[in-house]
Structure formats: C-alpha cells, structure tokens
Design an enzyme around this catalytic site. Structure first.
Site, mmCIF file in Angstrom:
data_model
loop_
_atom_site.group_PDB
_atom_site.id
_atom_site.type_symbol
_atom_site.label_atom_id
_atom_site.label_comp_id
_atom_site.label_asym_id
_atom_site.label_seq_id
_atom_site.Cartn_x
_atom_site.Cartn_y
_atom_site.Cartn_z
ATOM 1 N N ASP A 157 0.906 -12.234 -10.157
ATOM 2 C CA ASP A 157 0.907 -12.173 -11.624
ATOM 3 C C ASP A 157 2.336 -12.168 -12.188
ATOM 4 O O ASP A 157 3.291 -11.792 -11.503
ATOM 5 C CB ASP A 157 0.233 -10.877 -12.103
ATOM 6 C CG ASP A 157 -1.274 -10.915 -11.962
ATOM 7 O OD1 ASP A 157 -1.794 -11.842 -11.305
ATOM 8 O OD2 ASP A 157 -1.930 -10.002 -12.502
ATOM 9 N N HIS A 186 2.831 -9.196 -7.585
ATOM 10 C CA HIS A 186 3.575 -9.682 -8.752
ATOM 11 C C HIS A 186 4.813 -10.462 -8.313
ATOM 12 O O HIS A 186 5.654 -9.894 -7.611
ATOM 13 C CB HIS A 186 3.999 -8.505 -9.644
ATOM 14 C CG HIS A 186 2.849 -7.715 -10.182
ATOM 15 N ND1 HIS A 186 2.198 -6.759 -9.434
ATOM 16 C CD2 HIS A 186 2.232 -7.755 -11.393
ATOM 17 C CE1 HIS A 186 1.211 -6.243 -10.169
ATOM 18 N NE2 HIS A 186 1.205 -6.825 -11.351
HETATM 19 ZN ZN LIG Z 1 0.570 -8.821 -15.682
#
Ligand SMILES: [Zn+2]
Length: 265
Positions: A72, A217
């Site tokens: 992400d 992430h």
């Molecule tokens: Zn996010």
C-alpha cells in the site's frame, strides 16, 4: 389587598410536542455519536455489523499453497522498484494498492510494475479516511485514481482497498454500485512503524496460511519520506522462507480465482 402586578393571562409556552423532524435529528445525532464512540469495538466485530462496514474480503479459502503479498501507499522511488524487482526475480506477482497522487508523480514506476506483471490496485487519490466524507468527494477519490491508471495503459480490473481499512455507511454503497468489494487483509506486519524484520516474520508465522492476504507498505500515505527499508528486508525473508516450501505468491485477483473469498459479513 390587590397584588401590584398581575400575571399575564396567557404565558408563552414551549410546544407540548417538539416537531417530528427535530426528534428525528436528535435521534440520528445520538446514534451517530454512539457509533463514533463505539467504533473501535464495532471494528473488531465488523463481520457482525456488515450494514455499517460493507462487504470486505480478508482471505481466500483454498487448499492450494497460494498467498497474496500486497503493498500500500506507493509508488515510492526509494522502495517500490526494489520490492517489485525482488518479487519479479522470484517469479512472484503482487498487488500494489497505489495512491493516485503518487502514481501521477512517478509514472515510470507504474510502468515498471505493469511491465513486471504486477497488479495495480486503487488506494484512493489522496489517502483520506473514508468514514466521514461527502459521497461526491469520495467517488472522485476512487474514480480519479482509476482514470489515471487507465491513462497509463493499464487495462485490467483495478481492485480497491480503503485507506486504514476504513469503511463506513457511504463507502459500502459506492462500492456496491461499482460492484467491487473492499480488499482488506489477513495479517498486517506493522512495517509502517517500522517493525524489525525478525519480529515481522514471527508475526507472519502465526497467520501464514493458504489464501492469506498480507499487508505491507512500499510508500507512505500520510507524510512523504517514511522509512520502508525493513519492508524490503522482510520481502526478501518471506520469499526465501516460503517459496522453497512450495508457496506461490500471486496477485489479489488471481487469489480470488483460486478459492472462495472469505468476507467479513
Ligand atoms: Zn494506506
């Protein structure tokens, strides 16, 4: 003796029953307030209150050794390509839930992800919490990101994941109209903290399973410049550990085709 002041014959008085719309407003306000206060409790029981949080997929039921690594908040010029190359070298494909404004800034990174066969996901244009937002603004967050990715020549369906996993009354209705679920995760590894790779591996071990969706992430949704070096490290460790065990790392869309999606509702 006569009183000096006489009471007026008719005093102004409150209406005996407040107007009905006022009652509705007050009740709505109280319910909204209670839900906001209880949100952490409701969130942890979200599969029981789907009418609030909507349809979300957190895992796929399958007997095959397939798992989806998802990233992400990118793309980020410092980490995205390192991660995507590691995956490509290992024959793995992943889903990158990109933020529109980052994708606009780094078209070459998006092109690299496409060339390497990874999947692009929509993580909104500017990474807001989608709990309290006007429907039109919310739609624009989603649609502008899809439009940008299509303008880069990406033609596959684009899965969606809401920032922070938040989904709240309006978003479920918008996703219903778009005919797509919110893709959440089986386990997140606290790489955003950032956590030590060895601790992340211990955390992963407890939830690693066929059909798992793992959240990592490669970028930062809130401020620019977060350190994701440990994410790069943990990706190496995951590939080194699980590929020899026969696991295959696939995109979210591929994973959904390989088994039965498990919903929160
Ligand atoms: Zn996010």
């Amino acid at each position: 003796m006569q009183p000096l002041l006489k009471a007026p014959s008719s005093l102004p008085s409150w209406p005996k029953r407040p107007r009905r719309w006022l009652q509705y407003c007050a009740i709505t306000l109280v319910i909204a307030l209670l839900i906001t206060i209880w949100e952490p409790y409701l969130w942890s029981n979200r599969y029981r209150v789907a009418w609030i949080f909507g349809e979300a997929i957190y895992k796929v039921q399958t007997s095959e050794k397939v798992v989806a690594l998802t990233f992400d908040d990118g793309p980020d010029p410092r980490y995205t390509q390192q991660i995507s190359q590691l995956l490509a070298d290992a024959g793995a494909r992943s889903t990158f839930f990109v933020i529109g404004r980052h994708a606009e800034q780094y078209p070459d990174l998006i092109d690299t992800l496409i060339q390497q066969g990874h999947e692009l996901g929509n993580h909104t244009w500017s990474h807001p919490s989608l709990r309290l937002m006007l429907p039109g603004v919310m739609r624009a967050e989603l649609e502008s990101t899809d439009r940008l990715l299509h303008s880069y020549g990406y033609e596959s369906p684009i899965p969606f994941r809401s920032p922070y996993g938040h989904s709240w009354f309006v978003l479920p209705q918008i996703l219903k109209l778009r005919r797509q679920p919110n893709i959440l995760w089986t386990v997140q590894l606290n790489d955003w903290k950032p956590e030590k790779p060895s601790i992340m591996m211990d955390l992963l071990e407890t939830k690693f399973d066929n059909g798992a969706i793992i959240l990592l992430h490669d970028g930062d949704g809130e401020s620019e410049g977060a350190d994701r070096a440990n994410t790069v490290e943990v990706v190496k460790l995951i590939l080194e550990k699980y590929i020899p065990q026969g696991y295959q790392f696939v995109t979210v869309s591929e994973l959904l085709h390989r088994g039965k999606p498990l919903h929160f509702q």
